[in-house]
Design a protein around this motif. Structure first.
Motif, PDB file in Angstrom:
ATOM      1  N   ILE A 225      41.963  79.490  79.549  1.00  0.00           N
ATOM      2  CA  ILE A 225      42.021  80.082  80.888  1.00  0.00           C
ATOM      3  C   ILE A 225      43.202  81.050  80.994  1.00  0.00           C
ATOM      4  CG2 ILE A 225      42.377  79.581  83.343  1.00  0.00           C
ATOM      5  CD1 ILE A 225      40.922  76.906  82.859  1.00  0.00           C
ATOM      6  N   LEU A 226      44.339  80.666  80.438  1.00  0.00           N
ATOM      7  CA  LEU A 226      45.503  81.559  80.469  1.00  0.00           C
ATOM      8  C   LEU A 226      45.215  82.856  79.719  1.00  0.00           C
ATOM      9  CD1 LEU A 226      48.406  78.990  79.922  1.00  0.00           C
ATOM     10  CD2 LEU A 226      47.694  80.058  82.060  1.00  0.00           C
ATOM     11  N   ASP A 227      44.459  82.760  78.618  1.00  0.00           N
ATOM     12  CA  ASP A 227      44.043  83.970  77.910  1.00  0.00           C
ATOM     13  C   ASP A 227      43.171  84.848  78.812  1.00  0.00           C
ATOM     14  OD1 ASP A 227      45.344  83.358  75.515  1.00  0.00           O
ATOM     15  OD2 ASP A 227      43.616  82.263  74.717  1.00  0.00           O
ATOM     16  N   ALA A 228      42.275  84.212  79.543  1.00  0.00           N
ATOM     17  CA  ALA A 228      41.335  84.948  80.387  1.00  0.00           C
ATOM     18  C   ALA A 228      42.036  85.666  81.539  1.00  0.00           C
ATOM     19  CB  ALA A 228      40.264  84.005  80.931  1.00  0.00           C
ATOM     20  N   ILE A 229      43.123  85.084  82.061  1.00  0.00           N
ATOM     21  CA  ILE A 229      43.837  85.724  83.176  1.00  0.00           C
ATOM     22  C   ILE A 229      45.030  86.527  82.674  1.00  0.00           C
ATOM     23  CG2 ILE A 229      43.059  83.951  84.784  1.00  0.00           C
ATOM     24  CD1 ILE A 229      45.850  82.739  84.728  1.00  0.00           C
ATOM     25  N   VAL A 230      45.097  86.715  81.367  1.00  0.00           N
ATOM     26  CA  VAL A 230      46.083  87.576  80.708  1.00  0.00           C
ATOM     27  C   VAL A 230      47.509  87.105  80.992  1.00  0.00           C
ATOM     28  CG1 VAL A 230      46.744  89.930  80.196  1.00  0.00           C
ATOM     29  CG2 VAL A 230      44.468  89.469  81.100  1.00  0.00           C
ATOM     30  N   MET A 231      47.840  85.925  80.454  1.00  0.00           N
ATOM     31  CA  MET A 231      49.207  85.424  80.501  1.00  0.00           C
ATOM     32  C   MET A 231      49.664  85.111  79.079  1.00  0.00           C
ATOM     33  SD  MET A 231      49.550  82.967  83.876  1.00  0.00           S
ATOM     34  CE  MET A 231      51.346  83.173  83.912  1.00  0.00           C
ATOM     35  N   ARG A 232      50.902  85.435  78.788  1.00  0.00           N
ATOM     36  CA  ARG A 232      51.504  85.054  77.517  1.00  0.00           C
ATOM     37  C   ARG A 232      52.018  83.623  77.644  1.00  0.00           C
ATOM     38  NH1 ARG A 232      56.043  89.368  76.865  1.00  0.00           N
ATOM     39  NH2 ARG A 232      55.984  89.262  79.147  1.00  0.00           N
ATOM     40  N   TYR A 233      52.041  82.869  76.537  1.00  0.00           N
ATOM     41  CA  TYR A 233      52.494  81.490  76.645  1.00  0.00           C
ATOM     42  C   TYR A 233      52.972  80.962  75.296  1.00  0.00           C
ATOM     43  CZ  TYR A 233      47.695  80.846  74.976  1.00  0.00           C
ATOM     44  OH  TYR A 233      46.534  80.932  74.258  1.00  0.00           O
ATOM     45  N   GLU A 234      53.782  79.908  75.406  1.00  0.00           N
ATOM     46  CA  GLU A 234      54.226  79.131  74.252  1.00  0.00           C
ATOM     47  C   GLU A 234      53.772  77.698  74.458  1.00  0.00           C
ATOM     48  OE1 GLU A 234      58.420  79.465  74.283  1.00  0.00           O
ATOM     49  OE2 GLU A 234      58.460  81.590  73.727  1.00  0.00           O
ATOM     50  N   ILE A 235      53.451  77.001  73.364  1.00  0.00           N
ATOM     51  CA  ILE A 235      52.965  75.624  73.451  1.00  0.00           C
ATOM     52  C   ILE A 235      53.960  74.687  72.765  1.00  0.00           C
ATOM     53  CG2 ILE A 235      51.054  74.060  72.932  1.00  0.00           C
ATOM     54  CD1 ILE A 235      49.243  76.506  72.740  1.00  0.00           C
ATOM     55  N   HIS A 236      54.312  73.610  73.449  1.00  0.00           N
ATOM     56  CA  HIS A 236      55.250  72.627  72.912  1.00  0.00           C
ATOM     57  C   HIS A 236      54.561  71.262  72.847  1.00  0.00           C
ATOM     58  CE1 HIS A 236      58.832  75.300  73.657  1.00  0.00           C
ATOM     59  NE2 HIS A 236      57.973  75.820  74.522  1.00  0.00           N
TER      60      HIS A 236
END
Length: 309
Positions: A225-236
């Motif tokens: 979903i974050l990809d679809a709304i165009v957000m950058r992210y890091e996963i921990h």
């Protein structure tokens, strides 16, 4: 349509904050039974402690540098419950940047949990730089109010800890929260890993579940979903395990854990014998649980996702 914004939240006294009315309470809170179950779960699982450590690690990277001259920091907690994680976050921010004035807003639909949160604030005098506002409503109701009244505010940190399962529609809600982020703001989501035993257990078996509880939503779907709304992210990665030994051994006090696992109040009293038998078998299945130090642990690992514009 763009919404007008405010640079910081309207100030309230830290121990006399306003609370909106009209929130829709979780149906399991009628006699606070579910709150008791959550408190019992906190004693048998290590998720809260490890989530606090996660925030300890990421907050220094989220906070602005003193050289920016920024004097305030706006925080929005979504579905914060009794505020245990929120207060840790706010205390940590104050310790890291004692020069910042912190404006904390909370969206929480359950009045009983807000009352417990307020009580904790009253017993935490070291939060001198924090101003609190509580909104007794769901995030969907909050969004509707903001759009109707043109009162959108920008937040430097928005956090959602283990609550995304109750949000509908998810994509639209995350888009709304993205719109509330300041240019350098962060949206932090803590959600179950798609590889954890708890999620696998629900996917591999047909369990009747509350329609408002979507345990199938995991970290992988969240990042999609974050990809679809165009957000950058890091996963921990965040380790999380729940001691279910008492449940398997039939200890009566442990039945409160069933309410959390199944998100259903007094599950042990209402479920059919066949359903309880299936759950007990699953709690001993090595695909979902593991044994260590003479105990049985349900794998409840979570992911911490730090997203930005």
């Amino acid at each position: 349509m763009s919404l007008p914004t405010k640079d910081h939240c309207e100030e309230k006294n830290a121990h006399d904050a306003e609370t909106s009315n009209g929130g829709q309470e979780h149906p399991f809170y009628v006699d606070t039974h579910y709150i008791k179950a959550l408190l019992y779960w906190n004693e048998t699982a290590n998720e809260h402690d490890n989530t606090k450590k996660f925030f300890d690690d990421v907050l220094p990277e989220i906070l602005p540098e003193p050289v920016t001259g920024k004097s305030f920091f706006n925080v929005l907690g979504v579905g914060s419950g009794t505020g245990k994680i929120d207060l840790h976050i706010l205390s940590t921010i104050q310790k890291l940047r004692p020069d910042l004035k912190i404006y904390s807003e909370t969206i929480e639909p359950t009045k009983e949990e807000i009352d417990l949160y307020k009580a904790s604030v009253s017993n935490t005098p070291e939060l001198s730089n924090v101003t609190f506002t509580w909104h007794n409503k769901s995030v969907v109701e909050y969004e509707a109010d903001v759009k109707q009244n043109n009162t959108a505010k920008k937040f430097d940190l928005i956090h959602m800890v283990q609550m995304l399962y109750y949000v509908k529609p998810v994509k639209e809600t995350l888009e709304f929260l993205k719109s509330l982020l300041s240019p350098e703001g962060r949206l932090v989501i803590v959600v179950l890993s798609g590889e954890c035993g708890w999620v696998k257990m629900f996917r591999n078996n047909i369990y009747p579940s509350n329609q408002d509880f979507n345990l199938d939503l995991d970290s992988d779907q969240t990042t999609d979903i974050l990809d679809a709304i165009v957000m950058r992210y890091e996963i921990h990665d965040i380790d999380s395990f729940m001691d279910v030994t008492g449940l398997v051994e039939g200890r009566e006090d442990s039945e409160l854990l069933l309410d959390v696992i199944m998100d259903e109040a007094e599950f042990a009293k209402t479920a059919s014998p066949d359903l309880k038998a299936q759950l007990m078998a699953d709690l001993q299945d090595p695909e979902f649980t593991f044994r260590k130090d003479g105990k049985i642990w349900l794998d409840t690992r979570v992911k911490g996702i730090v997203a930005r514009h």
